[in-house]
Write an enzyme that holds these catalytic residues in place. Sequence first.
Site, mmCIF file in Angstrom:
data_model
loop_
_atom_site.group_PDB
_atom_site.id
_atom_site.type_symbol
_atom_site.label_atom_id
_atom_site.label_comp_id
_atom_site.label_asym_id
_atom_site.label_seq_id
_atom_site.Cartn_x
_atom_site.Cartn_y
_atom_site.Cartn_z
ATOM 1 N N ILE A 52 55.530 -28.068 103.558
ATOM 2 C CA ILE A 52 54.179 -28.286 103.007
ATOM 3 C C ILE A 52 54.229 -28.165 101.493
ATOM 4 O O ILE A 52 53.580 -28.907 100.770
ATOM 5 C CB ILE A 52 53.168 -27.230 103.554
ATOM 6 N N THR A 54 56.887 -26.945 98.055
ATOM 7 C CA THR A 54 58.117 -26.392 97.481
ATOM 8 C C THR A 54 57.747 -25.759 96.147
ATOM 9 O O THR A 54 57.488 -26.460 95.170
ATOM 10 C CB THR A 54 59.171 -27.492 97.247
ATOM 11 N N ALA A 58 58.943 -19.846 96.442
ATOM 12 C CA ALA A 58 58.975 -19.923 97.902
ATOM 13 C C ALA A 58 58.724 -21.344 98.370
ATOM 14 O O ALA A 58 58.129 -22.149 97.645
ATOM 15 C CB ALA A 58 57.897 -19.005 98.482
ATOM 16 N N VAL A 60 56.958 -23.386 101.668
ATOM 17 C CA VAL A 60 56.066 -23.163 102.806
ATOM 18 C C VAL A 60 56.225 -24.343 103.770
ATOM 19 O O VAL A 60 56.215 -25.495 103.345
ATOM 20 C CB VAL A 60 54.591 -23.010 102.356
ATOM 21 N N LYS A 74 56.353 -19.082 105.322
ATOM 22 C CA LYS A 74 56.664 -19.028 103.889
ATOM 23 C C LYS A 74 58.012 -18.329 103.716
ATOM 24 O O LYS A 74 58.199 -17.219 104.209
ATOM 25 C CB LYS A 74 55.548 -18.252 103.162
ATOM 26 N N ASP A 186 46.580 -12.753 91.179
ATOM 27 C CA ASP A 186 46.912 -14.147 90.849
ATOM 28 C C ASP A 186 45.813 -15.067 91.366
ATOM 29 O O ASP A 186 46.069 -16.103 91.969
ATOM 30 C CB ASP A 186 48.271 -14.525 91.443
ATOM 31 N N ASP A 203 48.459 -16.584 98.977
ATOM 32 C CA ASP A 203 49.449 -16.162 97.982
ATOM 33 C C ASP A 203 49.221 -14.715 97.538
ATOM 34 O O ASP A 203 48.856 -14.452 96.384
ATOM 35 C CB ASP A 203 49.399 -17.120 96.775
HETATM 36 N N1 LIG Z 1 48.709 -20.207 105.543
HETATM 37 C C1 LIG Z 1 48.831 -21.428 105.026
HETATM 38 N N2 LIG Z 1 48.376 -22.510 105.687
HETATM 39 C C2 LIG Z 1 48.506 -23.760 105.158
HETATM 40 N N3 LIG Z 1 49.087 -24.013 103.977
HETATM 41 C C3 LIG Z 1 49.554 -22.967 103.263
HETATM 42 C C4 LIG Z 1 49.449 -21.636 103.742
HETATM 43 N N4 LIG Z 1 50.004 -20.805 102.830
HETATM 44 C C5 LIG Z 1 50.435 -21.597 101.831
HETATM 45 N N5 LIG Z 1 50.169 -22.895 102.075
HETATM 46 C C6 LIG Z 1 50.494 -24.054 101.219
HETATM 47 O O1 LIG Z 1 51.648 -23.756 100.444
HETATM 48 C C7 LIG Z 1 51.322 -23.745 99.054
HETATM 49 C C8 LIG Z 1 52.064 -22.631 98.344
HETATM 50 O O2 LIG Z 1 51.705 -21.388 98.910
HETATM 51 P P1 LIG Z 1 51.529 -20.100 98.018
HETATM 52 O O3 LIG Z 1 51.368 -18.944 98.966
HETATM 53 O O4 LIG Z 1 50.455 -20.306 97.008
HETATM 54 O O5 LIG Z 1 52.965 -19.956 97.340
HETATM 55 P P2 LIG Z 1 53.512 -20.184 95.851
HETATM 56 O O6 LIG Z 1 52.337 -20.506 94.955
HETATM 57 O O7 LIG Z 1 54.147 -18.890 95.527
HETATM 58 O O8 LIG Z 1 54.479 -21.307 95.973
HETATM 59 C C9 LIG Z 1 49.812 -23.639 99.001
HETATM 60 O O9 LIG Z 1 49.275 -24.215 97.853
HETATM 61 C C10 LIG Z 1 49.380 -24.384 100.235
HETATM 62 O O10 LIG Z 1 49.431 -25.777 99.997
HETATM 63 MG MG LIG Z 2 50.373 -20.112 94.932
#
Ligand SMILES: Nc1ncnc2c1ncn2[C@@H]1O[C@H](COP(=O)(O)OP(=O)(O)O)[C@@H](O)[C@H]1O
Ligand SMILES: [Mg+2]
Length: 255
Positions: A52, A54, A58, A60, A74, A186, A203
């Site tokens: 979903i 990159t 992390a 996801v 994640k 954040d 996040d």
């Molecule tokens: N529980 C979730 N369900 C669906 N999509 C998610 C979920 N958690 C994260 N995502 C997707 O992944 C992206 C990155 O997640 P995030 O937790 O913000 O990590 P980071 O910003 O550290 O890469 C989010 O913007 C969203 O698109």
């Molecule tokens: Mg984020």
Amino acid sequence: MTDDSKEEFDFRKFFPDEDVRKIFAKVFDRSAISAVHSLASKGYFDVLEYVISTGKEAHVFRAVDAAGHFRAVKIYKIETTDFKHMSKYLHGDVRFQGIKNNRRDLIYAWTRKEFKNLLLLNKAGVRAPLPIAFKNNVLVMEFVGENGQASPVLKEKPAKDIEKVHAALVDFMARMLFKVELVHGDLSEYNLLNKGEEIVLIDCGQAVLNSHPLAKTFFERDIANISKYLNNNGFKITKEALTEEIRSKKSLFKK
Ligand SMILES: Nc1ncnc2c1ncn2[C@@H]1O[C@H](COP(=O)(O)OP(=O)(O)O)[C@@H](O)[C@H]1O
Ligand SMILES: [Mg+2]
């Protein structure tokens, strides 16, 4: 699964998507694969379907379990993550004292911290993904989406009603602060999902307890980001007024 049993892991079964296999070959090491294997063998999911997001720290993925329920998985990167930055949020949080100051231990602790923070947020009644399980640098949580599509962040899909966003954020910040004494750290339009006009907070690895020496600084930064976002989207409010509004909820949410 032991460290030298990588062969046992059937990549095509767990990662039918070629892009996912490539990411695993390139980005993640044996411990992540072992954690995926262990979580899958416990039934938390069957397959990591596709990526979903990159991110810098992390990736996801959407996953699916045997019953067809979607999950968000994640996985924190060990090699490229800024673990010195993480260290600031871990040390000083009474829940994570005694964590060794090496990259791997800090990232594992960070994953556990995100799991615990999500539990606290749900306990406080904040709309955030329900945490399901974690192992090493892998976190399994509720998939936030509609018709199998992950919900976009508020930055990509602004809400139709900015007043509703304002009300949701005041409610979230007050519940966090007064019900479970947590500061997100954040908070912005990049970490709020718009699920069919319902606002969902994500996040949460960096969120700290209010007793953390930098909690006030993080809270003020959240206030600054959120008031800027609201003002840019047609809801005029000063940082002071936003803070005051949150504080006025204290008696409602005091433990
Ligand atoms: N529980 C979730 N369900 C669906 N999509 C998610 C979920 N958690 C994260 N995502 C997707 O992944 C992206 C990155 O997640 P995030 O937790 O913000 O990590 P980071 O910003 O550290 O890469 C989010 O913007 C969203 O698109
Ligand atoms: Mg984020």
